[in-house]
Design an enzyme around this catalytic site. Structure first.
Site, PDB file in Angstrom:
ATOM      1  N   SER A 129       0.822  -1.210   0.000  1.00 32.01           N
ATOM      2  CA  SER A 129       0.000   0.000   0.000  1.00 32.01           C
ATOM      3  C   SER A 129       0.853   1.256   0.000  1.00 32.01           C
ATOM      4  O   SER A 129       1.951   1.265   0.555  1.00 32.01           O
ATOM      5  CB  SER A 129      -0.881  -0.005   1.262  1.00 32.01           C
ATOM      6  OG  SER A 129      -1.428   1.271   1.492  1.00 32.01           O
ATOM      7  N   TYR A 153      -1.390  -0.081  11.121  1.00 33.67           N
ATOM      8  CA  TYR A 153      -1.678  -0.713   9.815  1.00 33.67           C
ATOM      9  C   TYR A 153      -0.490  -0.487   8.868  1.00 33.67           C
ATOM     10  O   TYR A 153       0.039  -1.433   8.288  1.00 33.67           O
ATOM     11  CB  TYR A 153      -2.954  -0.142   9.204  1.00 33.67           C
ATOM     12  CG  TYR A 153      -3.075  -0.430   7.734  1.00 33.67           C
ATOM     13  CD1 TYR A 153      -2.949   0.594   6.800  1.00 33.67           C
ATOM     14  CD2 TYR A 153      -3.267  -1.727   7.275  1.00 33.67           C
ATOM     15  CE1 TYR A 153      -3.021   0.331   5.447  1.00 33.67           C
ATOM     16  CE2 TYR A 153      -3.341  -1.997   5.921  1.00 33.67           C
ATOM     17  CZ  TYR A 153      -3.215  -0.953   5.012  1.00 33.67           C
ATOM     18  OH  TYR A 153      -3.276  -1.221   3.670  1.00 33.67           O
ATOM     19  N   LYS A 157       2.294  -3.202   7.058  1.00 32.51           N
ATOM     20  CA  LYS A 157       2.601  -3.300   5.622  1.00 32.51           C
ATOM     21  C   LYS A 157       4.101  -3.136   5.392  1.00 32.51           C
ATOM     22  O   LYS A 157       4.726  -3.847   4.602  1.00 32.51           O
ATOM     23  CB  LYS A 157       1.826  -2.240   4.826  1.00 32.51           C
ATOM     24  CG  LYS A 157       0.365  -2.569   4.602  1.00 32.51           C
ATOM     25  CD  LYS A 157       0.188  -3.855   3.821  1.00 32.51           C
ATOM     26  CE  LYS A 157      -1.274  -4.226   3.654  1.00 32.51           C
ATOM     27  NZ  LYS A 157      -1.442  -5.543   2.997  1.00 32.51           N
TER      28      LYS A 157
HETATM   29  C1  WQD Z   1      -9.472   9.510   1.281  1.00 24.10           C
HETATM   30  C2  WQD Z   1      -9.735  10.979   1.569  1.00 24.10           C
HETATM   31  C3  WQD Z   1     -10.125  11.430   3.887  1.00 24.10           C
HETATM   32  C4  WQD Z   1     -13.968   9.419   4.294  1.00 24.10           C
HETATM   33  C5  WQD Z   1      -7.017   4.360   2.644  1.00 24.10           C
HETATM   34  C6  WQD Z   1      -6.204   3.431   3.468  1.00 24.10           C
HETATM   35  C7  WQD Z   1      -4.930   3.132   2.720  1.00 24.10           C
HETATM   36  C8  WQD Z   1      -5.270   2.561   1.378  1.00 24.10           C
HETATM   37  C9  WQD Z   1      -6.141   3.527   0.601  1.00 24.10           C
HETATM   38  C10 WQD Z   1      -5.316   0.159   1.572  1.00 24.10           C
HETATM   39  C11 WQD Z   1      -9.036  11.452   2.841  1.00 24.10           C
HETATM   40  C12 WQD Z   1     -11.362  11.773   3.036  1.00 24.10           C
HETATM   41  C13 WQD Z   1     -12.785   9.898   3.734  1.00 24.10           C
HETATM   42  C14 WQD Z   1     -14.953  10.327   4.747  1.00 24.10           C
HETATM   43  C15 WQD Z   1     -13.548  12.155   4.050  1.00 24.10           C
HETATM   44  N1  WQD Z   1      -5.947   1.318   1.516  1.00 24.10           N
HETATM   45  N2  WQD Z   1     -12.610  11.239   3.625  1.00 24.10           N
HETATM   46  N3  WQD Z   1     -14.720  11.669   4.592  1.00 24.10           N
HETATM   47  O1  WQD Z   1      -7.149   7.299   3.988  1.00 24.10           O
HETATM   48  O2  WQD Z   1      -6.351   7.883   1.643  1.00 24.10           O
HETATM   49  O3  WQD Z   1      -6.308   5.541   2.414  1.00 24.10           O
HETATM   50  O4  WQD Z   1      -7.309   3.765   1.407  1.00 24.10           O
HETATM   51  O5  WQD Z   1      -4.196  -0.106   1.353  1.00 24.10           O
HETATM   52  O6  WQD Z   1      -4.187   2.219   3.454  1.00 24.10           O
HETATM   53  O7  WQD Z   1      -5.917   4.083   4.645  1.00 24.10           O
HETATM   54  O8  WQD Z   1      -8.498   6.654   1.963  1.00 24.10           O
HETATM   55  O9  WQD Z   1     -10.882   6.820   1.387  1.00 24.10           O
HETATM   56  O10 WQD Z   1     -10.225   6.784   3.843  1.00 24.10           O
HETATM   57  O11 WQD Z   1      -9.732   8.801   2.485  1.00 24.10           O
HETATM   58  O12 WQD Z   1     -13.364  13.383   3.943  1.00 24.10           O
HETATM   59  O13 WQD Z   1     -16.053   9.946   5.259  1.00 24.10           O
HETATM   60  O14 WQD Z   1     -11.142  11.150   1.793  1.00 24.10           O
HETATM   61  O15 WQD Z   1      -9.946  12.384   4.906  1.00 24.10           O
HETATM   62  O16 WQD Z   1      -8.634  12.791   2.672  1.00 24.10           O
HETATM   63  P1  WQD Z   1      -7.041   6.949   2.561  1.00 24.10           P
HETATM   64  P2  WQD Z   1      -9.904   7.206   2.456  1.00 24.10           P
END
Ligand code: WQD
Length: 345
Positions: A129, A153, A157
């Site tokens: 990741s 997490y 990884k």
């Molecule tokens: C994306 C953006 C949030 C939800 C995750 C995993 C990472 C990888 C990819 C596996 C951020 C914003 C989100 C919400 C929001 N997965 N958001 N409101 O955190 O980039 O990464 O997925 O390997 O390990 O952590 O993805 O979709 O959670 O967030 O504003 O209700 O959307 O703050 O800026 P992230 P995400």
């Protein structure tokens, strides 16, 4: 079971990325064998995969912790190679419950490697990741970017990758490709499989689609005061169908004599999209409304990260073909079909 095909053990193959990869493997002429304990997958996904592929889907219900069972499955299906998805991946949950992540993400890989070693299986595609980049110094991010971790997490990884680096030193024949995913999104065109986490989604797109479907009251945007074009965080959203295809390419690459014993490859589009852009594009592309508001920042979020995807093109001859709009449309299509399905149950 077709003995002429290469049999691929897909751990976590009933999950979001795993199930899409099972479709891609089948279409590419491999014989996938799913190993999944269904902790984060819906049991009916097997029926839906059989509907998409029009073939019998081979599946064993288990976690990766039972090494003896893994060995017997490898023998039973004459496994040629492994794709290892089975892991927990919610950053927030890992902070609250690190032991669950150490046990599943580290213990699961150790058990799998033991079984592969004892049965002479030496080809592995590993689901890593972009989280291992922590807060990147330069974007777009190349594979040479310094690695670190921001959560238990991310720690697991990173340790997984380092375990594999040590393992290939000791096991001469063993070859592995570590795919560092950016943000997987979207769903299969059929609308039969897609992202449907158990409980309240942590990832952005399932929260958007569940809010648009009326399952969630509103989407809260985690902060709009970042140093980005519109103040919201930027990510590299990669269509899950493109991501699945990258796994097929990685297996073919391992089978060629071009691959080193360990390769690390980013899987992203090479483009960044902000949260606000995702919302606006979803509303316009899917012709629907969305109830959302700005809330406080979420701890652990990095302001911006997206991939330099050149190495994937060079090594795997892979690049993203589908767009964020394709992903948003397919995710919404999946959501509407699932809501309809569950309302019929
Ligand atoms: C994306 C953006 C949030 C939800 C995750 C995993 C990472 C990888 C990819 C596996 C951020 C914003 C989100 C919400 C929001 N997965 N958001 N409101 O955190 O980039 O990464 O997925 O390997 O390990 O952590 O993805 O979709 O959670 O967030 O504003 O209700 O959307 O703050 O800026 P992230 P995400």
């Amino acid at each position: 079971m077709d003995k002429l095909k290469k049999h691929i053990l897909v751990t976590g193959g009933a999950g979001y990325i795993g199930s899409h990869t099972v479709v891609a493997l089948t279409e590419a002429g491999f014989q996938p064998v799913i190993l999944d304990d269904f902790r984060n997958a819906h049991p009916d996904v097997i029926d839906r995969l059989e509907e998409i592929t029009q073939t019998q889907i081979l599946c064993e219900r288990s976690s990766c912790h039972d090494t003896d069972l893994l060995e017997s499955i490898i023998e039973k299906y004459n496994i040629w190679g492994v794709i290892h998805f089975a892991a927990d991946k919610a950053v927030g949950e890992s902070v609250e419950n690190p032991l669950k992540y150490f046990d599943n993400n580290l213990g699961g890989l150790i058990s799998l490697l033991k079984a592969m070693k004892s049965k002479g299986v030496h080809r592995l595609v590993f689901s890593s990741s972009c989280t291992v980049y922590g807060l990147p110094k330069t974007i777009p991010v190349t594979e040479n970017e310094e690695v670190s971790y921001n959560s238990p997490y991310g720690f697991t990884k990173l340790i997984n990758e380092q375990m594999l680096e040590q393992f290939v030193q000791a096991e001469e024949q063993f070859k592995t490709v570590l795919l560092r995913y950016f943000n997987p999104v979207g769903a299969h065109a059929s609308g039969l499989i897609g992202e449907e986490p158990r409980g309240v989604p942590t990832n952005l797109l399932p929260f958007i689609t569940q809010t648009a479907a009326g399952i969630r009251k509103e989407l809260v945007v985690h902060g709009d005061d970042y140093e980005t074009s519109d103040g919201t965080c930027i990510r590299d959203y990669i269509h899950v169908v493109d991501l699945a295809e990258a796994h097929v390419k990685a297996l073919e690459f391992i089978d060629s004599d071009k691959s080193a014993s360990l390769e690390v490859i980013n899987i992203g589009t090479g483009n960044g999209t902000s949260v606000k852009e995702m919302i606006d594009t979803f509303v316009s592309t899917c012709d629907t409304s969305l109830n959302w508001r700005i809330g406080p920042r979420r701890s652990g979020d990095v302001p911006a990260i997206y991939a330099d995807a050149a190495l994937a093109k060079e090594k795997l001859n892979w690049e993203a073909k589908l767009t964020v709009k394709d992903a948003l449309r397919s995710a919404w299509n999946y959501q509407q079909k699932r809501v309809q399905k569950t309302s019929e149950l």
